[in-house]
Design a protein around this motif. Structure first.
Motif, PDB file in Angstrom:
ATOM      1  N   PRO A  33       7.863  12.474   2.915  1.00  0.00           N
ATOM      2  CA  PRO A  33       9.077  12.889   3.442  1.00  0.00           C
ATOM      3  C   PRO A  33       9.595  12.157   4.649  1.00  0.00           C
ATOM      4  CG  PRO A  33       8.165  14.954   2.618  1.00  0.00           C
ATOM      5  CD  PRO A  33       7.034  13.592   2.778  1.00  0.00           C
ATOM      6  N   ALA A  34       8.733  12.070   5.476  1.00  0.00           N
ATOM      7  CA  ALA A  34       9.125  11.419   6.916  1.00  0.00           C
ATOM      8  C   ALA A  34       9.416   9.869   6.519  1.00  0.00           C
ATOM      9  CB  ALA A  34       8.019  11.769   7.850  1.00  0.00           C
ATOM     10  N   GLY A  35       8.389   9.277   6.017  1.00  0.00           N
ATOM     11  CA  GLY A  35       8.561   8.057   5.463  1.00  0.00           C
ATOM     12  C   GLY A  35      10.176   7.784   4.703  1.00  0.00           C
ATOM     13  N   ASN A  36      10.207   8.625   3.467  1.00  0.00           N
ATOM     14  CA  ASN A  36      11.642   8.682   3.305  1.00  0.00           C
ATOM     15  C   ASN A  36      12.776   8.683   4.150  1.00  0.00           C
ATOM     16  OD1 ASN A  36      10.279   8.160   0.817  1.00  0.00           O
ATOM     17  ND2 ASN A  36      10.224  10.343   0.152  1.00  0.00           N
ATOM     18  N   TYR A  78      15.392   5.365  11.955  1.00  0.00           N
ATOM     19  CA  TYR A  78      14.447   5.525  13.112  1.00  0.00           C
ATOM     20  C   TYR A  78      14.985   6.571  14.045  1.00  0.00           C
ATOM     21  CZ  TYR A  78      11.213   1.827  11.529  1.00  0.00           C
ATOM     22  OH  TYR A  78      10.322   1.246  10.556  1.00  0.00           O
ATOM     23  N   LYS A  79      16.254   6.447  14.522  1.00  0.00           N
ATOM     24  CA  LYS A  79      16.880   7.270  15.417  1.00  0.00           C
ATOM     25  C   LYS A  79      17.082   8.788  15.202  1.00  0.00           C
ATOM     26  CE  LYS A  79      20.673   7.316  18.799  1.00  0.00           C
ATOM     27  NZ  LYS A  79      21.541   6.510  19.569  1.00  0.00           N
ATOM     28  N   LYS A  99      17.881  -3.786   0.850  1.00  0.00           N
ATOM     29  CA  LYS A  99      19.051  -2.904  -0.004  1.00  0.00           C
ATOM     30  C   LYS A  99      18.243  -2.630  -1.210  1.00  0.00           C
ATOM     31  CE  LYS A  99      21.768  -5.245   2.655  1.00  0.00           C
ATOM     32  NZ  LYS A  99      22.767  -4.389   3.470  1.00  0.00           N
ATOM     33  N   GLU A 100      17.119  -2.727  -1.892  1.00  0.00           N
ATOM     34  CA  GLU A 100      16.555  -2.355  -2.766  1.00  0.00           C
ATOM     35  C   GLU A 100      16.017  -1.192  -2.463  1.00  0.00           C
ATOM     36  OE1 GLU A 100      12.797  -4.203  -4.307  1.00  0.00           O
ATOM     37  OE2 GLU A 100      13.480  -5.822  -2.901  1.00  0.00           O
ATOM     38  N   LYS A 101      15.738  -0.030  -3.693  1.00  0.00           N
ATOM     39  CA  LYS A 101      15.152   1.124  -3.431  1.00  0.00           C
ATOM     40  C   LYS A 101      13.580   0.925  -3.388  1.00  0.00           C
ATOM     41  CE  LYS A 101      15.144   6.015  -5.016  1.00  0.00           C
ATOM     42  NZ  LYS A 101      15.653   6.994  -6.079  1.00  0.00           N
ATOM     43  N   ILE A 102      13.071   1.510  -2.575  1.00  0.00           N
ATOM     44  CA  ILE A 102      11.207   1.200  -2.755  1.00  0.00           C
ATOM     45  C   ILE A 102      10.652   2.425  -3.010  1.00  0.00           C
ATOM     46  CG2 ILE A 102       9.342   0.415  -1.410  1.00  0.00           C
ATOM     47  CD1 ILE A 102      10.911  -1.396   0.355  1.00  0.00           C
ATOM     48  N   LYS A 103       9.840   2.460  -3.802  1.00  0.00           N
ATOM     49  CA  LYS A 103       9.117   3.843  -3.895  1.00  0.00           C
ATOM     50  C   LYS A 103       8.039   4.174  -2.849  1.00  0.00           C
ATOM     51  CE  LYS A 103       8.966   3.165  -8.990  1.00  0.00           C
ATOM     52  NZ  LYS A 103       8.234   3.072 -10.215  1.00  0.00           N
ATOM     53  N   ALA A 104       7.862   5.496  -2.725  1.00  0.00           N
ATOM     54  CA  ALA A 104       7.027   5.795  -1.658  1.00  0.00           C
ATOM     55  C   ALA A 104       5.576   5.417  -1.895  1.00  0.00           C
ATOM     56  CB  ALA A 104       7.145   7.356  -1.510  1.00  0.00           C
ATOM     57  N   THR A 105       5.333   5.143  -3.154  1.00  0.00           N
ATOM     58  CA  THR A 105       3.763   4.825  -3.404  1.00  0.00           C
ATOM     59  C   THR A 105       3.566   3.242  -3.473  1.00  0.00           C
ATOM     60  OG1 THR A 105       4.232   5.032  -5.746  1.00  0.00           O
ATOM     61  CG2 THR A 105       3.575   6.827  -4.511  1.00  0.00           C
ATOM     62  N   SER A 106       4.542   2.467  -3.519  1.00  0.00           N
ATOM     63  CA  SER A 106       4.562   0.913  -3.496  1.00  0.00           C
ATOM     64  C   SER A 106       3.426   0.549  -2.675  1.00  0.00           C
ATOM     65  CB  SER A 106       6.070   0.409  -3.069  1.00  0.00           C
ATOM     66  OG  SER A 106       6.743   0.728  -4.209  1.00  0.00           O
ATOM     67  N   PRO A 107       3.349   0.736  -1.290  1.00  0.00           N
ATOM     68  CA  PRO A 107       2.245   0.120  -0.350  1.00  0.00           C
ATOM     69  C   PRO A 107       0.858   0.405  -1.104  1.00  0.00           C
ATOM     70  CG  PRO A 107       3.749   1.322   0.923  1.00  0.00           C
ATOM     71  CD  PRO A 107       4.057   1.808  -0.510  1.00  0.00           C
ATOM     72  N   GLY A 135       1.045  -7.818   6.668  1.00  0.00           N
ATOM     73  CA  GLY A 135       1.702  -8.593   5.211  1.00  0.00           C
ATOM     74  C   GLY A 135       2.204  -7.726   4.561  1.00  0.00           C
ATOM     75  N   LEU A 136       2.826  -6.528   4.865  1.00  0.00           N
ATOM     76  CA  LEU A 136       3.372  -5.537   3.974  1.00  0.00           C
ATOM     77  C   LEU A 136       5.060  -5.867   3.961  1.00  0.00           C
ATOM     78  CD1 LEU A 136       1.801  -1.724   4.538  1.00  0.00           C
ATOM     79  CD2 LEU A 136       1.268  -3.821   2.821  1.00  0.00           C
ATOM     80  N   GLY A 137       5.467  -6.336   4.984  1.00  0.00           N
ATOM     81  CA  GLY A 137       6.925  -6.500   4.971  1.00  0.00           C
ATOM     82  C   GLY A 137       7.894  -5.431   4.580  1.00  0.00           C
ATOM     83  N   LYS A 138       8.648  -5.569   3.512  1.00  0.00           N
ATOM     84  CA  LYS A 138       9.498  -4.415   3.249  1.00  0.00           C
ATOM     85  C   LYS A 138       8.680  -3.073   3.055  1.00  0.00           C
ATOM     86  CE  LYS A 138       9.845  -5.711  -1.378  1.00  0.00           C
ATOM     87  NZ  LYS A 138      10.499  -6.338  -2.484  1.00  0.00           N
ATOM     88  N   TYR A 139       7.470  -3.207   2.686  1.00  0.00           N
ATOM     89  CA  TYR A 139       6.805  -1.931   2.438  1.00  0.00           C
ATOM     90  C   TYR A 139       6.343  -1.039   3.510  1.00  0.00           C
ATOM     91  CZ  TYR A 139       6.969  -4.113  -2.510  1.00  0.00           C
ATOM     92  OH  TYR A 139       7.439  -4.496  -3.731  1.00  0.00           O
ATOM     93  N   THR A 140       6.515  -1.402   4.736  1.00  0.00           N
ATOM     94  CA  THR A 140       6.022  -0.871   6.120  1.00  0.00           C
ATOM     95  C   THR A 140       6.456   0.216   6.184  1.00  0.00           C
ATOM     96  OG1 THR A 140       5.829  -3.020   7.080  1.00  0.00           O
ATOM     97  CG2 THR A 140       5.717  -1.165   8.478  1.00  0.00           C
ATOM     98  N   ALA A 141       7.725   0.769   6.037  1.00  0.00           N
ATOM     99  CA  ALA A 141       8.152   2.211   6.308  1.00  0.00           C
ATOM    100  C   ALA A 141       7.607   3.134   5.402  1.00  0.00           C
ATOM    101  CB  ALA A 141       9.824   2.010   6.161  1.00  0.00           C
ATOM    102  N   PRO A 142       7.498   2.898   4.259  1.00  0.00           N
ATOM    103  CA  PRO A 142       7.099   3.698   3.236  1.00  0.00           C
ATOM    104  C   PRO A 142       5.497   4.046   3.476  1.00  0.00           C
ATOM    105  CG  PRO A 142       7.615   1.974   1.877  1.00  0.00           C
ATOM    106  CD  PRO A 142       8.248   1.829   3.326  1.00  0.00           C
ATOM    107  N   ALA A 143       4.812   2.641   3.921  1.00  0.00           N
ATOM    108  CA  ALA A 143       3.453   2.936   4.204  1.00  0.00           C
ATOM    109  C   ALA A 143       3.063   3.824   5.407  1.00  0.00           C
ATOM    110  CB  ALA A 143       2.801   1.285   4.674  1.00  0.00           C
ATOM    111  N   SER A 144       4.109   3.663   6.300  1.00  0.00           N
ATOM    112  CA  SER A 144       3.878   4.640   7.472  1.00  0.00           C
ATOM    113  C   SER A 144       3.673   5.994   7.118  1.00  0.00           C
ATOM    114  CB  SER A 144       5.166   4.495   8.438  1.00  0.00           C
ATOM    115  OG  SER A 144       4.987   5.145   9.599  1.00  0.00           O
ATOM    116  N   GLY A 145       4.660   6.258   6.107  1.00  0.00           N
ATOM    117  CA  GLY A 145       4.774   7.791   5.674  1.00  0.00           C
ATOM    118  C   GLY A 145       3.558   8.054   5.264  1.00  0.00           C
TER     119      GLY A 145
END
Length: 421
Positions: A53-56, A63-64, A209-217, A354-364
């Motif tokens: 949920p925090a990643g989402n 971030y703020k 812009k696209e919706k990224i799944k939490a499990t994509s990483p 090397g995760l690029g756009k998947y970094t935020a959900p990976a952090s979660g």
């Protein structure tokens, strides 16, 4: 630069709150031996529920806003922990292991759980932000190590101050003894809220812009193995000083706990965090030149060597420390702080490379697995209670061995064909 300083400041508060669990556990463990690590467990169990949920939240709110919400939650959690010092000691809730459990313990555990939500959200914000501000790679790791230095500074102060406030543990010792720390935490969180509310923080996820799944990483092997490494690492980071604190605080002479042993235990735990701070400070200078992989390999090997020394060194070989005979092995265990210093930032840096756009959900996902800091020390504690404290460090050795494997083999990105732009 303002964003970097802000993230480093938050990094410091994470450790201040997290490291209350183990030394506070000394207070509860005196009455309820099985509960010594339960506060720590509740703090980290919150990661299991809040990580994804925090990643989402990062993706949806930025971030703020995520940081501001976390600070509010932190104040509530600390306030509830304080309540356990003034309410519920005479109210029985249930019986466990032949003991009547009072309501104040339940209140404390609830507060620790809520604080876990806070630090989970803050961790989710801080790590990817510092890595992104550094542009990833060695520079990103360097920024994480700078933040980690402040993190270790507050980690050093918490057990040290707790030991000083508690002194010698007795049946009359309660959470009221450490109330000043709880008030300081609430005040700092409140001040931090107003500071961060006024600071402009970059929002890199806003460009996706696209919706990224939490499990994509999880498509990336090195990320999956890194998530496992984080699970073990946090168990190592918390387990080493926590069990060391318990071990020294319960040193006995003529069948009685040595007066002042709790203070010495807090001092050794503080020394561990001080060495961790020193290691991170040193790494912040060399990370731009020495690869994360090399640093991780060296410290993992050294940690295993120190722990093996501690396991096999006889306990009756002691050194006088403020009038208390402390086993020499305790010094080797505390020295492991120098080794664990760079592991958090190193694992995170290698696993998101090397995760690029998947970094935020990976952090979660990473924050979810920080629950290892509650599970593994609890397992270690059970080994300590049923066998002996030093034997429990075999659990730590096994986890560090996996981290060494990750540094040598598991961190390689074998999924470069996946588009991350």
């Amino acid at each position: 630069m303002i964003a970097i300083v802000t993230m480093c400041f938050i990094f410091a508060m994470i450790s201040f709150v997290t490291n209350m669990g183990a030394p506070f556990g000394n207070i509860w463990g005196f009455t309820y031996p099985w509960a010594g690590m339960m506060g720590n467990m509740m703090n980290f169990a919150a990661y299991l529920f809040m990580g994804i949920p925090a990643g989402n939240m990062l993706v949806k709110y930025g971030y703020k806003k995520t940081a501001l919400i976390a600070l509010i939650v932190g104040v509530v959690g600390l306030a509830i922990q304080y309540t356990s010092s003034i309410f519920g000691a005479d109210i029985a809730v249930f019986e466990y292991d032949g003991q009547i459990v009072a309501l104040n313990l339940i209140i404390y555990l609830l507060g620790a759980f809520i604080c876990g939500f806070c630090v989970c959200m803050l961790n989710t914000v801080v790590n990817p932000m510092l890595n992104l501000l550094g542009g990833g790679g060695n520079k990103g790791n360097q920024y994480i190590q700078i933040g980690g230095t402040l993190n270790s500074l507050t980690g050093t102060l918490t057990p040290l101050l707790t030991g000083m406030l508690v002194g010698t543990l007795t049946k009359d010792t309660t959470m009221s003894a450490v109330a000043p720390l709880l008030f300081v935490g609430m005040a700092v969180f409140t001040i931090s809220f107003f500071i961060i509310a006024k600071v402009n923080i970059p929002e890199p996820q806003a460009e996706v812009k696209e919706k990224i799944k939490a499990t994509s990483p999880l498509k990336f092997r090195h990320t999956v193995l890194g998530i496992i490494a984080i699970f073990f690492y946090v168990g190592v980071e918390i387990g080493i000083p926590a069990e060391l604190n318990f071990y020294i605080s319960n040193l006995t002479k003529d069948g009685k706990i040595i007066e002042g042993a709790s203070t010495i235990g807090g001092s050794f735990a503080a020394a561990y965090w001080l060495l961790m701070m020193s290691g991170r400070f040193l790494s912040s200078f060399i990370s731009g030149k020495v690869s994360t992989k090399v640093q991780m390999t060296v410290v993992s090997v050294l940690a295993i060597a120190l722990l093996l020394f501690a396991v096999f060194m006889p306990s009756d070989v002691t050194s006088d420390f403020n009038g208390i005979p402390v086993p020499i092995k305790c010094f080797a265990i505390a020295a492991c702080g120098l080794c664990t210093s760079i592991m958090w930032g190193g694992i995170f840096n290698l696993a998101v490379e090397g995760l690029g756009k998947y970094t935020a959900p990976a952090s979660g996902l990473f924050m979810t697995m920080v629950v290892g800091g509650g599970i593994m020390p609890l397992i270690q504690r059970q080994v300590s209670l049923h066998i002996d404290p030093i034997t429990s460090y075999w659990v730590i050795i096994a986890m560090v061995a996996y981290i060494l494997f990750y540094a040598l083999v598991g961190c390689k990105n074998v999924n470069k064909d996946i588009k991350v732009d």
